[in-house]
Design a protein around this motif. Structure first.
Motif, PDB file in Angstrom:
ATOM      1  N   GLU A   1       0.816  -1.215   0.000  1.00 26.21           N
ATOM      2  CA  GLU A   1       0.000   0.000   0.000  1.00 26.21           C
ATOM      3  C   GLU A   1       0.851   1.266   0.000  1.00 26.21           C
ATOM      4  N   ASN A   2       2.071   1.177   0.490  1.00 24.08           N
ATOM      5  CA  ASN A   2       2.956   2.342   0.606  1.00 24.08           C
ATOM      6  C   ASN A   2       4.258   2.084  -0.147  1.00 24.08           C
ATOM      7  N   TRP A   3       4.162   1.399  -1.280  1.00 22.17           N
ATOM      8  CA  TRP A   3       5.309   0.864  -1.992  1.00 22.17           C
ATOM      9  C   TRP A   3       6.446   1.859  -2.154  1.00 22.17           C
ATOM     10  N   SER A   4       6.198   3.003  -2.772  1.00 28.47           N
ATOM     11  CA  SER A   4       7.300   3.934  -3.042  1.00 28.47           C
ATOM     12  C   SER A   4       7.904   4.495  -1.759  1.00 28.47           C
ATOM     13  N   ALA A   5       7.128   4.581  -0.699  1.00 28.93           N
ATOM     14  CA  ALA A   5       7.655   5.071   0.575  1.00 28.93           C
ATOM     15  C   ALA A   5       8.656   4.085   1.179  1.00 28.93           C
ATOM     16  N   PHE A   6       8.605   2.827   0.774  1.00 30.95           N
ATOM     17  CA  PHE A   6       9.506   1.801   1.294  1.00 30.95           C
ATOM     18  C   PHE A   6      10.822   1.712   0.521  1.00 30.95           C
ATOM     19  N   TYR A   7      10.969   2.449  -0.565  1.00 26.58           N
ATOM     20  CA  TYR A   7      12.179   2.329  -1.387  1.00 26.58           C
ATOM     21  C   TYR A   7      13.459   2.461  -0.572  1.00 26.58           C
ATOM     22  N   GLU A   8      13.534   3.478   0.262  1.00 27.95           N
ATOM     23  CA  GLU A   8      14.762   3.692   1.045  1.00 27.95           C
ATOM     24  C   GLU A   8      15.040   2.501   1.959  1.00 27.95           C
ATOM     25  N   ALA A   9      14.005   2.005   2.633  1.00 28.72           N
ATOM     26  CA  ALA A   9      14.177   0.861   3.535  1.00 28.72           C
ATOM     27  C   ALA A   9      14.571  -0.392   2.756  1.00 28.72           C
ATOM     28  N   ILE A  10      14.004  -0.560   1.561  1.00 28.23           N
ATOM     29  CA  ILE A  10      14.341  -1.721   0.723  1.00 28.23           C
ATOM     30  C   ILE A  10      15.796  -1.636   0.282  1.00 28.23           C
ATOM     31  N   ILE A  11      16.207  -0.460  -0.165  1.00 19.84           N
ATOM     32  CA  ILE A  11      17.583  -0.293  -0.643  1.00 19.84           C
ATOM     33  C   ILE A  11      18.581  -0.406   0.512  1.00 19.84           C
ATOM     34  N   ASP A  12      18.178   0.007   1.716  1.00 18.99           N
ATOM     35  CA  ASP A  12      19.039  -0.196   2.888  1.00 18.99           C
ATOM     36  C   ASP A  12      19.251  -1.686   3.143  1.00 18.99           C
ATOM     37  N   LYS A  13      18.191  -2.465   3.001  1.00 15.73           N
ATOM     38  CA  LYS A  13      18.268  -3.917   3.251  1.00 15.73           C
ATOM     39  C   LYS A  13      18.929  -4.653   2.080  1.00 15.73           C
ATOM     40  N   TRP A  14      18.583  -4.262   0.860  1.00 10.23           N
ATOM     41  CA  TRP A  14      19.110  -4.903  -0.341  1.00 10.23           C
ATOM     42  C   TRP A  14      19.733  -3.827  -1.228  1.00 10.23           C
ATOM     43  N   PRO A  15      20.992  -3.474  -0.989  1.00 14.27           N
ATOM     44  CA  PRO A  15      21.646  -2.384  -1.732  1.00 14.27           C
ATOM     45  C   PRO A  15      21.693  -2.609  -3.244  1.00 14.27           C
ATOM     46  N   GLU A  16      21.514  -3.837  -3.684  1.00 13.94           N
ATOM     47  CA  GLU A  16      21.519  -4.125  -5.122  1.00 13.94           C
ATOM     48  C   GLU A  16      20.245  -3.626  -5.809  1.00 13.94           C
ATOM     49  N   ALA A  17      19.226  -3.323  -5.032  1.00 12.41           N
ATOM     50  CA  ALA A  17      17.946  -2.872  -5.589  1.00 12.41           C
ATOM     51  C   ALA A  17      18.093  -1.477  -6.184  1.00 12.41           C
ATOM     52  N   ASP A  18      17.304  -1.205  -7.197  1.00 13.78           N
ATOM     53  CA  ASP A  18      17.333   0.070  -7.901  1.00 13.78           C
ATOM     54  C   ASP A  18      15.919   0.643  -7.950  1.00 13.78           C
ATOM     55  N   GLU A  19      15.784   1.949  -7.701  1.00 13.20           N
ATOM     56  CA  GLU A  19      14.459   2.575  -7.661  1.00 13.20           C
ATOM     57  C   GLU A  19      13.668   2.372  -8.946  1.00 13.20           C
ATOM     58  N   ALA A  20      14.318   2.509 -10.083  1.00 16.12           N
ATOM     59  CA  ALA A  20      13.612   2.338 -11.360  1.00 16.12           C
ATOM     60  C   ALA A  20      13.059   0.921 -11.477  1.00 16.12           C
ATOM     61  N   ASP A  21      13.832  -0.052 -11.032  1.00 17.32           N
ATOM     62  CA  ASP A  21      13.353  -1.436 -11.065  1.00 17.32           C
ATOM     63  C   ASP A  21      12.226  -1.651 -10.059  1.00 17.32           C
ATOM     64  N   LEU A  22      12.331  -0.995  -8.909  1.00 13.84           N
ATOM     65  CA  LEU A  22      11.267  -1.109  -7.911  1.00 13.84           C
ATOM     66  C   LEU A  22       9.961  -0.525  -8.438  1.00 13.84           C
ATOM     67  N   ASP A  23      10.059   0.531  -9.242  1.00 16.25           N
ATOM     68  CA  ASP A  23       8.856   1.086  -9.880  1.00 16.25           C
ATOM     69  C   ASP A  23       8.149   0.016 -10.702  1.00 16.25           C
ATOM     70  N   GLU A  24       8.934  -0.781 -11.409  1.00 18.99           N
ATOM     71  CA  GLU A  24       8.378  -1.841 -12.261  1.00 18.99           C
ATOM     72  C   GLU A  24       7.716  -2.934 -11.419  1.00 18.99           C
ATOM     73  N   VAL A  25       8.293  -3.241 -10.274  1.00 18.38           N
ATOM     74  CA  VAL A  25       7.757  -4.285  -9.395  1.00 18.38           C
ATOM     75  C   VAL A  25       6.393  -3.859  -8.840  1.00 18.38           C
ATOM     76  N   ASP A  26       6.261  -2.578  -8.510  1.00 19.02           N
ATOM     77  CA  ASP A  26       5.000  -1.972  -8.076  1.00 19.02           C
ATOM     78  C   ASP A  26       4.305  -2.716  -6.935  1.00 19.02           C
ATOM     79  N   GLY A  27       5.087  -3.202  -5.967  1.00 22.41           N
ATOM     80  CA  GLY A  27       4.510  -3.806  -4.771  1.00 22.41           C
ATOM     81  C   GLY A  27       4.081  -5.250  -4.901  1.00 22.41           C
ATOM     82  N   ASP A  28       4.286  -5.861  -6.064  1.00 22.80           N
ATOM     83  CA  ASP A  28       3.934  -7.273  -6.263  1.00 22.80           C
ATOM     84  C   ASP A  28       4.986  -8.139  -5.574  1.00 22.80           C
ATOM     85  N   GLN A  29       4.584  -8.905  -4.569  1.00 28.65           N
ATOM     86  CA  GLN A  29       5.542  -9.661  -3.757  1.00 28.65           C
ATOM     87  C   GLN A  29       6.298 -10.705  -4.576  1.00 28.65           C
ATOM     88  N   ARG A  30       5.605 -11.437  -5.425  1.00 22.25           N
ATOM     89  CA  ARG A  30       6.288 -12.455  -6.236  1.00 22.25           C
ATOM     90  C   ARG A  30       7.304 -11.810  -7.174  1.00 22.25           C
TER      91      ARG A  30
END
Length: 110
Positions: free
Chosen positions: A8-37
């Motif tokens: 529900e708050n996908w884009s707000a979690f970007y910083e926390a996600i990148i802190d946990k998984w530094p390999e993650a990229d914001e542009a790629d996270l946009d594509e994922v759009d909160g879908d867990q799988r």
């Protein structure tokens, strides 16, 4: 926290996600759009780990509290306001202005 908080708050979690998984990229996270799988698949590819390892890391990460920067995000605020509707009297709007309660700038502390 639960996955629906993240979704529900996908884009707000970007910083926390990148802190946990530094390999993650914001542009790629946009594509994922909160879908867990899609997120697990993306992280497995980005980190070179097996999907089951990522799912375990994700379970451990979800045990924690919602990060404060997410709680402070305006999207989360609006969600919290909407949830507060059950505490607002009948006929009132949870999004209406609360000016009748006064404003801190009106206080005379002197």
């Amino acid at each position: 926290m639960k996955w629906h908080h993240v979704q529900e708050n996908w884009s707000a979690f970007y910083e926390a996600i990148i802190d946990k998984w530094p390999e993650a990229d914001e542009a790629d996270l946009d594509e994922v759009d909160g879908d867990q799988r899609a997120f697990v698949t993306y992280l497995a590819e980005a980190t070179g780990q097996e999907p089951e390892e990522i799912r375990e890391e994700l379970r451990e990460w979800l045990v924690g509290e919602i990060p404060s920067d997410v709680v402070m995000d305006p999207v989360h605020d609006n969600h919290s306001i909407a949830l507060s509707a059950k505490f607002v009297g009948e006929g009132e709007d949870e999004f209406s202005d609360d000016a009748r309660f006064g404003d801190d700038s009106d206080r005379n502390d002197g």
